[in-house]
Design a protein around this motif. Sequence first.
Motif, mmCIF file in Angstrom:
data_model
loop_
_atom_site.group_PDB
_atom_site.id
_atom_site.type_symbol
_atom_site.label_atom_id
_atom_site.label_comp_id
_atom_site.label_asym_id
_atom_site.label_seq_id
_atom_site.Cartn_x
_atom_site.Cartn_y
_atom_site.Cartn_z
ATOM 1 N N ASN A 116 14.046 3.805 -3.425
ATOM 2 C CA ASN A 116 15.119 2.848 -3.720
ATOM 3 C C ASN A 116 15.108 1.677 -2.748
ATOM 4 O O ASN A 116 15.338 0.517 -3.142
ATOM 5 C CB ASN A 116 16.476 3.551 -3.682
ATOM 6 C CG ASN A 116 16.699 4.441 -4.891
ATOM 7 O OD1 ASN A 116 16.051 4.280 -5.927
ATOM 8 N ND2 ASN A 116 17.613 5.398 -4.768
ATOM 9 N N VAL A 117 14.825 1.952 -1.467
ATOM 10 C CA VAL A 117 14.773 0.883 -0.466
ATOM 11 C C VAL A 117 13.600 -0.054 -0.750
ATOM 12 O O VAL A 117 13.731 -1.281 -0.676
ATOM 13 C CB VAL A 117 14.681 1.487 0.953
ATOM 14 C CG1 VAL A 117 14.317 0.406 1.971
ATOM 15 C CG2 VAL A 117 15.992 2.157 1.336
ATOM 16 N N PHE A 118 12.448 0.504 -1.077
ATOM 17 C CA PHE A 118 11.290 -0.332 -1.399
ATOM 18 C C PHE A 118 11.588 -1.226 -2.592
ATOM 19 O O PHE A 118 11.232 -2.409 -2.599
ATOM 20 C CB PHE A 118 10.062 0.541 -1.671
ATOM 21 C CG PHE A 118 9.162 0.701 -0.478
ATOM 22 C CD1 PHE A 118 8.016 -0.060 -0.339
ATOM 23 C CD2 PHE A 118 9.472 1.611 0.522
ATOM 24 C CE1 PHE A 118 7.192 0.085 0.767
ATOM 25 C CE2 PHE A 118 8.654 1.772 1.629
ATOM 26 C CZ PHE A 118 7.515 1.002 1.746
ATOM 27 N N ARG A 119 12.217 -0.687 -3.600
ATOM 28 C CA ARG A 119 12.549 -1.494 -4.780
ATOM 29 C C ARG A 119 13.565 -2.582 -4.447
ATOM 30 O O ARG A 119 13.527 -3.673 -5.018
ATOM 31 C CB ARG A 119 13.078 -0.578 -5.881
ATOM 32 C CG ARG A 119 11.967 0.247 -6.544
ATOM 33 C CD ARG A 119 12.506 1.224 -7.546
ATOM 34 N NE ARG A 119 11.402 1.920 -8.229
ATOM 35 C CZ ARG A 119 11.535 3.072 -8.866
ATOM 36 N NH1 ARG A 119 12.728 3.670 -8.923
ATOM 37 N NH2 ARG A 119 10.493 3.630 -9.458
ATOM 38 N N GLN A 120 14.453 -2.292 -3.502
ATOM 39 C CA GLN A 120 15.456 -3.273 -3.096
ATOM 40 C C GLN A 120 14.812 -4.525 -2.515
ATOM 41 O O GLN A 120 15.268 -5.644 -2.746
ATOM 42 C CB GLN A 120 16.412 -2.645 -2.075
ATOM 43 C CG GLN A 120 17.456 -3.585 -1.530
ATOM 44 C CD GLN A 120 18.353 -2.898 -0.511
ATOM 45 O OE1 GLN A 120 18.512 -1.672 -0.500
ATOM 46 N NE2 GLN A 120 18.951 -3.674 0.378
ATOM 47 N N SER B 283 0.828 -1.205 0.000
ATOM 48 C CA SER B 283 0.000 0.000 0.000
ATOM 49 C C SER B 283 0.863 1.256 0.000
ATOM 50 O O SER B 283 0.597 2.213 -0.745
ATOM 51 C CB SER B 283 -0.926 0.006 1.223
ATOM 52 O OG SER B 283 -1.804 -1.098 1.212
ATOM 53 N N VAL B 284 1.893 1.249 0.836
ATOM 54 C CA VAL B 284 2.781 2.406 0.903
ATOM 55 C C VAL B 284 3.478 2.625 -0.434
ATOM 56 O O VAL B 284 3.598 3.764 -0.909
ATOM 57 C CB VAL B 284 3.817 2.232 2.032
ATOM 58 C CG1 VAL B 284 4.866 3.349 1.979
ATOM 59 C CG2 VAL B 284 3.132 2.228 3.391
ATOM 60 N N PHE B 285 3.919 1.542 -1.061
ATOM 61 C CA PHE B 285 4.601 1.682 -2.347
ATOM 62 C C PHE B 285 3.653 2.264 -3.397
ATOM 63 O O PHE B 285 4.057 3.096 -4.221
ATOM 64 C CB PHE B 285 5.161 0.345 -2.818
ATOM 65 C CG PHE B 285 6.034 0.460 -4.039
ATOM 66 C CD1 PHE B 285 7.284 1.073 -3.961
ATOM 67 C CD2 PHE B 285 5.620 -0.027 -5.266
ATOM 68 C CE1 PHE B 285 8.091 1.191 -5.085
ATOM 69 C CE2 PHE B 285 6.413 0.084 -6.396
ATOM 70 C CZ PHE B 285 7.663 0.697 -6.302
ATOM 71 N N ASN B 286 2.380 1.853 -3.361
ATOM 72 C CA ASN B 286 1.396 2.453 -4.262
ATOM 73 C C ASN B 286 1.320 3.965 -4.042
ATOM 74 O O ASN B 286 1.208 4.741 -4.996
ATOM 75 C CB ASN B 286 0.014 1.836 -4.039
ATOM 76 C CG ASN B 286 -0.074 0.410 -4.545
ATOM 77 O OD1 ASN B 286 0.829 -0.087 -5.209
ATOM 78 N ND2 ASN B 286 -1.170 -0.260 -4.226
ATOM 79 N N GLY B 287 1.375 4.367 -2.783
ATOM 80 C CA GLY B 287 1.357 5.788 -2.486
ATOM 81 C C GLY B 287 2.599 6.502 -2.975
ATOM 82 O O GLY B 287 2.523 7.597 -3.547
ATOM 83 N N LEU B 288 3.763 5.880 -2.768
ATOM 84 C CA LEU B 288 5.015 6.485 -3.212
ATOM 85 C C LEU B 288 5.014 6.696 -4.722
ATOM 86 O O LEU B 288 5.584 7.685 -5.212
ATOM 87 C CB LEU B 288 6.193 5.588 -2.817
ATOM 88 C CG LEU B 288 6.524 5.520 -1.329
ATOM 89 C CD1 LEU B 288 7.555 4.422 -1.069
ATOM 90 C CD2 LEU B 288 7.054 6.864 -0.835
ATOM 91 N N CYS B 289 4.394 5.792 -5.442
ATOM 92 C CA CYS B 289 4.353 5.899 -6.907
ATOM 93 C C CYS B 289 3.403 6.995 -7.374
ATOM 94 O O CYS B 289 3.388 7.325 -8.569
ATOM 95 C CB CYS B 289 3.929 4.570 -7.519
ATOM 96 S SG CYS B 289 5.152 3.245 -7.318
ATOM 97 N N ASN B 290 2.633 7.567 -6.452
ATOM 98 C CA ASN B 290 1.646 8.573 -6.838
ATOM 99 C C ASN B 290 1.903 9.968 -6.276
ATOM 100 O O ASN B 290 1.080 10.863 -6.478
ATOM 101 C CB ASN B 290 0.244 8.101 -6.417
ATOM 102 C CG ASN B 290 -0.332 7.069 -7.364
ATOM 103 O OD1 ASN B 290 -0.918 7.405 -8.388
ATOM 104 N ND2 ASN B 290 -0.152 5.798 -7.038
ATOM 105 N N VAL B 291 3.007 10.151 -5.555
ATOM 106 C CA VAL B 291 3.311 11.503 -5.069
ATOM 107 C C VAL B 291 3.768 12.364 -6.242
ATOM 108 O O VAL B 291 4.189 11.859 -7.291
ATOM 109 C CB VAL B 291 4.377 11.487 -3.952
ATOM 110 C CG1 VAL B 291 3.887 10.707 -2.745
ATOM 111 C CG2 VAL B 291 5.706 10.933 -4.468
#
Length: 226
Positions: free
Chosen positions: A174-178, A87-95
């Motif tokens: 970058n950390v999320f993608r890692q 969910s957080v990553f979805n948010g990061l992709c939309n800022v």
Amino acid sequence: MKVSGILVGAGLGLRMGGDVKKPFIQINDKPVFLHTIDRFSQCSLISEIVLIVGEPEINVVLDTWRDSLNAYNIKKIVPGGKRRQDSVFNGLCNVDADTEIVLIHDLVRPLVKKEHIEAVVYKTREYKAAILAAPMKATVKEVNDDLSIKKTIPRNKLWMAQTPQGFEKTLIINVFRQFQHTGREFTDDAQMVEEAGHPVYIVPGSDENIKITTPDDIRIAKALLK
């Protein structure tokens, strides 16, 4: 620096019971999630708010609280994922593309103080990663498998993690993608950053910044919001 607030509330809320999910429970004639949005809207350092709820709830939120969302200038409502980190990553992709700092906050923490939100922003500007936390006040015991006490943990070094948790946008993405395809699950975003080897700093917060989890929390929040 441009700051985006990601308010995460896509969980199942199983511990509360009942038919209404935690973000939508009414406290003093207002749903929990609007109390939380209100706290972030009071902070002039926040440039935008990205709201994350379960995909089935998006239309309900828009239909029921559209006027309130417009009043708070909420333009981005993002569906959550299977896990909180999804969910957080979805948010990061939309800022917004020019966002430099993101603050990730539990949508069901409606009592966070404006000054604490600001303090996390400032600390994040300085160190790239910072979280709100409260010092541990109880005596903590480490136990064996049979529940016999193994040792007492010195509480002067223990802090209870809260939100918001702030990160430089490039760092946290970058950390999320890692860890995205590792299958690992994390209890909060700071743990992921810690595992990646980047220091995360504490901003002292308040015990009042409770997370609405049980019916008792509702009663406490009602009293504090009055």
